[in-house]
Design an enzyme around this catalytic site. Structure first.
Site, short mmCIF file in Angstrom:
data_model
loop_
_atom_site.label_atom_id
_atom_site.label_comp_id
_atom_site.label_asym_id
_atom_site.label_seq_id
_atom_site.Cartn_x
_atom_site.Cartn_y
_atom_site.Cartn_z
N ILE A 1 57.08 16.14 8.39
CA ILE A 1 55.45 16.82 8.88
C ILE A 1 55.38 17.15 7.42
O ILE A 1 53.64 17.20 7.16
CB ILE A 1 56.35 18.35 9.46
CG1 ILE A 1 57.34 18.26 10.12
CG2 ILE A 1 55.22 20.13 8.58
CD1 ILE A 1 56.41 18.36 11.37
N ARG B 1 53.78 22.47 14.26
CA ARG B 1 54.11 22.17 16.52
C ARG B 1 53.72 21.00 17.31
O ARG B 1 53.79 20.31 17.84
CB ARG B 1 53.47 23.09 16.93
CG ARG B 1 51.79 23.37 16.45
CD ARG B 1 50.97 24.16 17.43
NE ARG B 1 51.66 25.72 18.60
CZ ARG B 1 50.70 26.57 18.56
NH1 ARG B 1 49.62 26.15 18.82
NH2 ARG B 1 50.90 27.43 19.16
N LYS C 1 55.97 30.06 16.69
CA LYS C 1 56.30 28.54 16.66
C LYS C 1 58.01 28.51 17.08
O LYS C 1 58.73 28.27 17.96
CB LYS C 1 56.32 28.29 15.62
CG LYS C 1 57.54 27.56 14.63
CD LYS C 1 57.20 26.17 15.33
CE LYS C 1 58.27 25.27 14.99
NZ LYS C 1 57.17 23.84 15.59
N ARG D 1 60.60 25.47 25.66
CA ARG D 1 61.23 24.50 25.96
C ARG D 1 62.71 24.09 26.40
O ARG D 1 63.13 23.47 27.15
CB ARG D 1 61.42 23.32 25.36
CG ARG D 1 60.74 21.83 25.28
CD ARG D 1 59.86 21.24 24.47
NE ARG D 1 59.66 19.96 24.51
CZ ARG D 1 59.21 18.90 26.07
NH1 ARG D 1 58.53 19.23 26.77
NH2 ARG D 1 59.10 17.78 26.01
N CYS E 1 64.62 20.35 15.95
CA CYS E 1 64.10 22.06 15.87
C CYS E 1 64.51 22.58 17.96
O CYS E 1 64.92 23.23 17.13
CB CYS E 1 62.40 21.82 16.28
SG CYS E 1 61.89 20.27 15.22
N1 SAJ Z 1 64.33 16.61 26.18
C1 SAJ Z 1 65.10 16.17 27.33
N2 SAJ Z 1 65.28 16.63 29.01
C2 SAJ Z 1 63.41 17.07 28.69
C3 SAJ Z 1 62.74 16.75 27.51
C4 SAJ Z 1 63.08 16.77 26.03
O1 SAJ Z 1 66.50 16.22 27.48
O2 SAJ Z 1 62.38 17.14 29.90
C5 SAJ Z 1 65.69 16.54 24.90
C6 SAJ Z 1 65.31 15.01 24.32
O3 SAJ Z 1 65.05 13.58 24.81
C7 SAJ Z 1 64.78 15.58 22.78
C8 SAJ Z 1 65.45 17.10 23.21
O4 SAJ Z 1 64.96 17.00 24.27
O5 SAJ Z 1 66.70 14.98 22.68
C9 SAJ Z 1 64.07 17.51 21.92
O6 SAJ Z 1 63.13 16.65 22.69
P1 SAJ Z 1 61.60 17.14 22.79
O7 SAJ Z 1 60.77 15.86 22.92
O8 SAJ Z 1 61.58 18.34 24.07
O9 SAJ Z 1 60.98 18.31 21.63
P2 SAJ Z 1 61.27 17.42 19.53
O10 SAJ Z 1 61.84 18.13 19.36
O11 SAJ Z 1 60.47 16.21 19.49
O12 SAJ Z 1 59.45 18.21 19.64
C10 SAJ Z 1 59.60 19.37 19.24
C11 SAJ Z 1 58.19 20.26 20.15
N3 SAJ Z 1 58.32 21.37 20.95
C12 SAJ Z 1 57.69 21.71 21.77
O13 SAJ Z 1 57.20 20.95 22.61
C13 SAJ Z 1 57.73 23.15 22.34
C14 SAJ Z 1 57.24 19.67 19.04
O14 SAJ Z 1 55.54 20.41 19.80
C15 SAJ Z 1 57.45 20.80 17.87
O15 SAJ Z 1 56.74 20.79 16.77
C16 SAJ Z 1 58.61 19.97 17.56
O16 SAJ Z 1 60.11 21.01 18.42
C17 SAJ Z 1 59.06 20.85 15.98
O17 SAJ Z 1 58.97 20.33 15.15
O18 SAJ Z 1 59.51 22.33 16.12
#
Ligand code: SAJ
Length: 460
Positions: free
Chosen positions: A11, A188, A240, A247, A294
């Site tokens: 970030i 975010r 946040k 999610r 996150c």
């Molecule tokens: N995952 C699943 N199923 C899904 C989506 C994701 O199993 O349908 C898993 C992914 O494989 C991964 C984990 O969840 O292991 C997280 O991945 P992600 O793409 O959902 O999120 P991050 O951690 O890469 O990023 C998140 C994002 N938050 C949201 O979408 C609400 C991002 O916008 C944030 O800025 C980031 O966290 C953060 O820095 O907090």
């Protein structure tokens, strides 16, 4: 404006580059000397974000961004340091303490015990935020501050931290909330599309005073094209956290449905796809668990402040963490039935097409399988130490286990894979393979959440 960005990670570094590209004079600070040394040589340490490398090279070359291991005087300080989890063992009165007490105990340096990311929440032990890096960062900039300076905390923190932890540290250095500008300005952005989202996403800024909120809004307005919403610091912190918690809970629902579908003889992927055709339904994808730094962490920052009030969030965490054991059981059962000893896990990164392996379920799954006597190798084209040519890693394998849905794996040619492996078995925890195509090449394909095939004995 002169800006000091503390923490040059996923970030802080893109933020520093964007601010420098927008005409600010930026000094990026990191305690990691090797990162600073690399950057001074124009060697960019983050390589998997589109558009970052080019911008970084140009702002480093033209001097708009300089890097150092120690802060300097500036108009604004942006703090982007990690805020990981650790477990605090609560005893006696503290065991029923509310979150404020726990937060204050951590802030006061109360003794803590280390915990991995998979610690479960129970009455005696809550994983809680480790604010050490944030506190050190604030202490490091305090001597360089002048009246009217802005301190923008981007690090994700439990509600109340800016006011109850950051402000008191600055007060120790003689500042009051009125003679400096202190705000929370959560990032975010999604790893994999950071450069685009950092500019395009709406942003929330919350100051301890209206002046601080305005100052933060002005600073981020110089790079953000999305709307900027003003609030107070504690609300910004909460916003946040609830984004990522939403999610996590949604993914937990998908994961629970996957297991129910296996039990009932239904295919979860087909079912979710159809349910999502409803105009007000959007269920996320099931998978081997939720990784990254996150989503598996942030819900705990709410839970620690209100443990009695968050059964749903705690259950979601437990469901998502439980996916590792489920995948291990699926593979182990298949391995016993078919005598498959040598397994290759496809994917070490926590999600598709990134190099970040923090909290990736791959490692917990690998450990689980090895503890059951199976041999496990990991391949990942993005993670350097696992990036040997795929053909050589899968040579002689008995089974493949897809844990990360990198495009490379989605597009694998099963005909080519068949030339390398010893036995043709694949377990797809990401539902990213074209199962029929693989079956046409003689592979037995097991898909998470697919109870239609007569595999209940294997999947449960
Ligand atoms: N995952 C699943 N199923 C899904 C989506 C994701 O199993 O349908 C898993 C992914 O494989 C991964 C984990 O969840 O292991 C997280 O991945 P992600 O793409 O959902 O999120 P991050 O951690 O890469 O990023 C998140 C994002 N938050 C949201 O979408 C609400 C991002 O916008 C944030 O800025 C980031 O966290 C953060 O820095 O907090």
């Amino acid at each position: 404006m002169k800006i000091c960005v503390i923490g040059l990670g996923y970030i802080g570094f893109p933020t520093a580059c964007l601010m420098a590209g927008a005409g600010h004079e930026v000094v990026g600070i990191d305690v990691n000397e090797s990162v600073v040394k690399r950057l001074r040589n124009g060697d960019i340490h983050i390589t998997d974000e589109d558009g970052l490398g080019e911008l970084a090279k140009s702002v480093l070359a033209n001097g708009a961004l300089t890097v150092s291991t120690a802060p300097v005087e500036a108009d604004a300080f942006i703090i982007c340091v990690p805020t990981p989890l650790r477990a605090v063992k609560l005893t006696g009165d503290a065991a029923v303490a509310n979150g404020t007490t726990a937060l204050n105990e951590v802030a006061a340096g109360r003794e803590v015990t280390e915990a991995g990311s998979s610690t479960f929440v129970d009455e005696a032990s809550h994983p809680t935020v480790d604010l050490t890096y944030l506190e050190l960062a604030v202490r490091s900039v305090a001597p360089f501050m002048r009246e009217g300076n802005l301190v923008a905390v981007e690090s994700t923190v439990p509600p109340g931290t800016t006011e109850q932890v950051v402000l008191p540290i600055l007060e120790e250095h003689g500042w009051t909330r009125d003679d400096i500008r202190l705000a929370h300005a959560p990032e975010r952005v999604i790893p994999g599309a950071i450069m685009r989202e950092m500019v395009e996403n709406d942003r929330v800024v919350g100051g301890l005073t209206p002046e601080a909120t305005a100052a933060a809004g002005e600073l981020y307005g110089s790079v953000v094209e999305g709307d900027i919403f003003a609030t107070d610091a504690t609300t910004a912190e909460f916003v946040k956290l609830i984004e990522n918690t939403y999610r996590d809970v949604n993914i937990a629902l998908a994961n629970e449905l996957a297991r129910v579908a296996e039990h009932l003889g239904i295919d979860v992927q087909e079912s979710i796809a159809m349910a999502n055709r409803h105009p007000r339904v959007n269920i996320l994808h099931p998978g081997p668990g939720v990784g990254g730094h996150c989503i598996p962490v942030d819900p705990h920052f709410i839970i620690e402040r209100a443990p009695q009030l968050t059964p749903l969030m705690q259950a979601a965490r437990a469901v998502n963490e439980g996916m590792v054991d489920h995948v291990v059981n699926v593979v182990n059962n298949l391995a016993r039935e078919e005598r498959l000893r040598r397994w290759v896990i496809l994917g070490g990164a926590y999600k598709a097409n990134v190099a970040d392996e923090r909290n990736s379920p791959s490692f917990a799954i690998a450990r689980g399988l090895m503890s059951l006597g199976l041999s496990v190798s990991i391949h990942d084209p993005y993670v350097e130490r696992f990036s040997e040519p795929l053909g050589s890693v899968i040579e002689g394998a008995d089974g493949l286990l897809v844990v990360t849905d990198h495009t490379l794996y989605r597009e694998l040619d099963p005909g080519l894979v068949a030339q390398h492996v010893e036995r043709r078995f694949v377990v797809d925890t990401r539902l990213c393979l074209d199962a029929e195509k693989w079956e046409d090449h003689g592979f037995v394909v097991r898909r998470l959440g697919d109870g239609r095939k007569k595999t209940a004995n294997v999947l449960l």
